[in-house]
Design an enzyme around this catalytic site. Structure first.
Site, PDB file in Angstrom:
ATOM      1  N   ARG A   1      -9.240   8.189  -1.166  1.00 36.87           N
ATOM      2  CA  ARG A   1     -10.328   8.718  -0.032  1.00 36.87           C
ATOM      3  C   ARG A   1     -11.108  10.059  -0.272  1.00 36.87           C
ATOM      4  O   ARG A   1     -10.520  10.455  -1.297  1.00 36.87           O
ATOM      5  CB  ARG A   1      -9.508   9.118   1.238  1.00 36.87           C
TER       6      ARG A   1
ATOM      7  N   THR B   1      -8.540   3.636   8.483  1.00 36.48           N
ATOM      8  CA  THR B   1      -9.631   3.033   8.425  1.00 36.48           C
ATOM      9  C   THR B   1      -9.870   2.070   9.682  1.00 36.48           C
ATOM     10  O   THR B   1      -9.211   0.958   9.974  1.00 36.48           O
ATOM     11  CB  THR B   1      -9.541   1.837   7.158  1.00 36.48           C
TER      12      THR B   1
ATOM     13  N   ARG C   1      -6.835  12.797   0.982  1.00 32.00           N
ATOM     14  CA  ARG C   1      -5.641  13.145   1.697  1.00 32.00           C
ATOM     15  C   ARG C   1      -4.525  12.644   1.405  1.00 32.00           C
ATOM     16  O   ARG C   1      -3.244  13.210   1.966  1.00 32.00           O
ATOM     17  CB  ARG C   1      -6.003  12.879   3.279  1.00 32.00           C
TER      18      ARG C   1
ATOM     19  N   GLU D   1      -8.800   0.680  -3.169  1.00 36.36           N
ATOM     20  CA  GLU D   1      -9.468   0.948  -1.885  1.00 36.36           C
ATOM     21  C   GLU D   1     -10.370   2.035  -2.089  1.00 36.36           C
ATOM     22  O   GLU D   1      -9.995   3.148  -2.254  1.00 36.36           O
ATOM     23  CB  GLU D   1      -8.661   0.881  -0.798  1.00 36.36           C
TER      24      GLU D   1
ATOM     25  N   HIS E   1       1.049   6.275   2.087  1.00 35.86           N
ATOM     26  CA  HIS E   1       1.848   7.141   2.768  1.00 35.86           C
ATOM     27  C   HIS E   1       2.820   7.743   2.031  1.00 35.86           C
ATOM     28  O   HIS E   1       3.715   8.705   2.438  1.00 35.86           O
ATOM     29  CB  HIS E   1       1.931   6.505   4.166  1.00 35.86           C
TER      30      HIS E   1
ATOM     31  N   ASN F   1       0.903  -1.024  -0.101  1.00 37.99           N
ATOM     32  CA  ASN F   1       0.028  -0.102  -0.164  1.00 37.99           C
ATOM     33  C   ASN F   1       0.902   1.202   0.119  1.00 37.99           C
ATOM     34  O   ASN F   1       1.668   1.371   0.755  1.00 37.99           O
ATOM     35  CB  ASN F   1      -0.947  -0.121   1.220  1.00 37.99           C
TER      36      ASN F   1
ATOM     37  N   HIS G   1      -4.131  -4.436   7.816  1.00 38.76           N
ATOM     38  CA  HIS G   1      -3.941  -3.258   8.434  1.00 38.76           C
ATOM     39  C   HIS G   1      -3.214  -3.402   9.677  1.00 38.76           C
ATOM     40  O   HIS G   1      -3.217  -4.278  10.586  1.00 38.76           O
ATOM     41  CB  HIS G   1      -5.245  -2.757   8.997  1.00 38.76           C
TER      42      HIS G   1
ATOM     43  N   GLU H   1     -11.270  -9.034   2.705  1.00 43.68           N
ATOM     44  CA  GLU H   1      -9.929  -8.625   3.525  1.00 43.68           C
ATOM     45  C   GLU H   1     -10.331  -8.619   5.218  1.00 43.68           C
ATOM     46  O   GLU H   1     -11.135  -7.814   5.397  1.00 43.68           O
ATOM     47  CB  GLU H   1      -9.376  -7.656   2.815  1.00 43.68           C
TER      48      GLU H   1
ATOM     49  N   HIS I   1      -5.592   3.840  -1.719  1.00 44.31           N
ATOM     50  CA  HIS I   1      -6.790   3.940  -1.154  1.00 44.31           C
ATOM     51  C   HIS I   1      -7.199   5.264  -1.567  1.00 44.31           C
ATOM     52  O   HIS I   1      -6.614   6.607  -1.071  1.00 44.31           O
ATOM     53  CB  HIS I   1      -6.673   3.959   0.255  1.00 44.31           C
TER      54      HIS I   1
HETATM   55  N1  PXP Z   1      -6.211  -2.843   4.033  1.00 44.73           N
HETATM   56  C1  PXP Z   1      -6.909  -2.260   4.112  1.00 44.73           C
HETATM   57  C2  PXP Z   1      -8.501  -2.406   3.600  1.00 44.73           C
HETATM   58  C3  PXP Z   1      -6.596  -0.921   4.258  1.00 44.73           C
HETATM   59  O1  PXP Z   1      -7.627   0.050   4.366  1.00 44.73           O
HETATM   60  C4  PXP Z   1      -5.534  -0.352   4.736  1.00 44.73           C
HETATM   61  C5  PXP Z   1      -4.843   0.838   5.171  1.00 44.73           C
HETATM   62  O2  PXP Z   1      -5.299   1.868   4.318  1.00 44.73           O
HETATM   63  C6  PXP Z   1      -4.434  -1.586   4.765  1.00 44.73           C
HETATM   64  C7  PXP Z   1      -4.659  -2.726   4.414  1.00 44.73           C
HETATM   65  C8  PXP Z   1      -2.934  -1.213   5.182  1.00 44.73           C
HETATM   66  O3  PXP Z   1      -2.830  -0.801   6.295  1.00 44.73           O
HETATM   67  P1  PXP Z   1      -1.536  -0.344   6.912  1.00 44.73           P
HETATM   68  O4  PXP Z   1      -0.976   0.942   5.973  1.00 44.73           O
HETATM   69  O5  PXP Z   1      -1.706  -0.020   8.310  1.00 44.73           O
HETATM   70  O6  PXP Z   1      -0.405  -1.441   6.566  1.00 44.73           O
END
Ligand code: PXP
Length: 244
Positions: free
Chosen positions: A45, A101, A49, A70, A10, A7, A194, A151, A43
């Site tokens: 949003r 989330t 952001r 996402e 960030h 992901n 997550h 998920e 993601h």
């Molecule tokens: N899976 C989903 C559905 C998420 O919303 C997120 C966060 O955007 C993640 C995985 C990844 O989480 P993290 O950034 O904490 O590893």
């Protein structure tokens, strides 16, 4: 083999802090591919952001790995997904005021709405995933409305580990294990994610029904110290070790 979806949200968070073009999420996605990622997750949003519409355009145009988009179950996001037709769409709950989330979708309480929402995405060829907790009612509802994938939210498990609440963490892992088994028995592909870190990934990766983990924040945080390539390779190594 357990797939790793990286992901890159960030990377965009850091870029947006200065309104500059750096660091470029597409470059991060390409580096993730080199380091052994199997897919890229982003993601979009409602408040943009981190990932922007332009990032999704660039990822769809230039990425060779499958993109997992996402998004919240809103008409705006559905239209964007139908325009791009990414490999996968993961529906997540979204609250404007949350930092991340916080929980899973209430599929059981919104089954009619979600069934109608995901049908056109499925018809457009996207693999539809629902981000849910491990409660059996949510898993059964996801199967009933025709999702291909669930998920499972690992945030609580990871938070309990960080807080040193080991008995509760282990109970949460047991619930994730049971949820993964139920989802698999119902014919769903099972993903998880997550909050996962080097310390927490092993026991989750060891759950045999899981096909994919999605990991972001920790990898980007670790890359400040060791570089993105090294952080992803180490995560991959720990996932493989847990499966060995
Ligand atoms: N899976 C989903 C559905 C998420 O919303 C997120 C966060 O955007 C993640 C995985 C990844 O989480 P993290 O950034 O904490 O590893």
């Amino acid at each position: 083999m357990l797939r790793l979806g990286v992901n890159i949200d960030h990377v965009a968070t850091i870029r947006n802090a200065r309104g500059s073009p750096w660091p470029d999420p597409l470059r991060a996605a390409r580096m993730a591919e080199e380091a052994g990622a199997d897919g890229i997750t982003a993601h979009l949003r409602e408040d943009r952001r981190h990932i922007s519409d332009g990032d999704i355009d660039a990822l769809m145009a230039h990425l060779t790995l499958p993109l997992n988009l996402e998004m919240a179950a809103t008409p705006e996001m559905q239209a964007i997904a139908l325009r791009h037709r990414p490999h996968a769409v993961c529906i997540v709950p979204e609250k404007r005021e949350e930092r991340t989330t916080e929980g899973g979708l209430d599929v059981a309480g919104n089954d009619d709405m979600l069934a109608g929402f995901i049908a056109p995405l499925r018809d457009a060829g996207c693999r539809v995933s629902l981000f849910i907790g491990h409660e059996p009612a949510q898993i059964r509802a996801a199967a009933r409305i025709g999702a291909a994938v669930v998920e499972l939210h690992t945030g609580a498990y990871c938070d309990l580990d960080t807080e040193g609440r080991h008995a509760e963490r282990d109970a949460e892992l047991d619930a994730l294990r049971e949820g993964a088994a139920l989802a698999h028995d119902l014919g769903l592909e099972v993903h998880a994610g997550h909050g996962l870190t080097f310390d927490t990934v092993g026991p989750v990766a060891a759950l045999p029904q899981l096909a994919e983990l999605n990991i972001g924040h920790f990898l980007i945080a670790e890359s400040v110290f060791t570089g993105l390539d090294s952080a992803i390779r180490e995560m991959r190594r720990r996932m493989d070790a847990a499966r060995a």
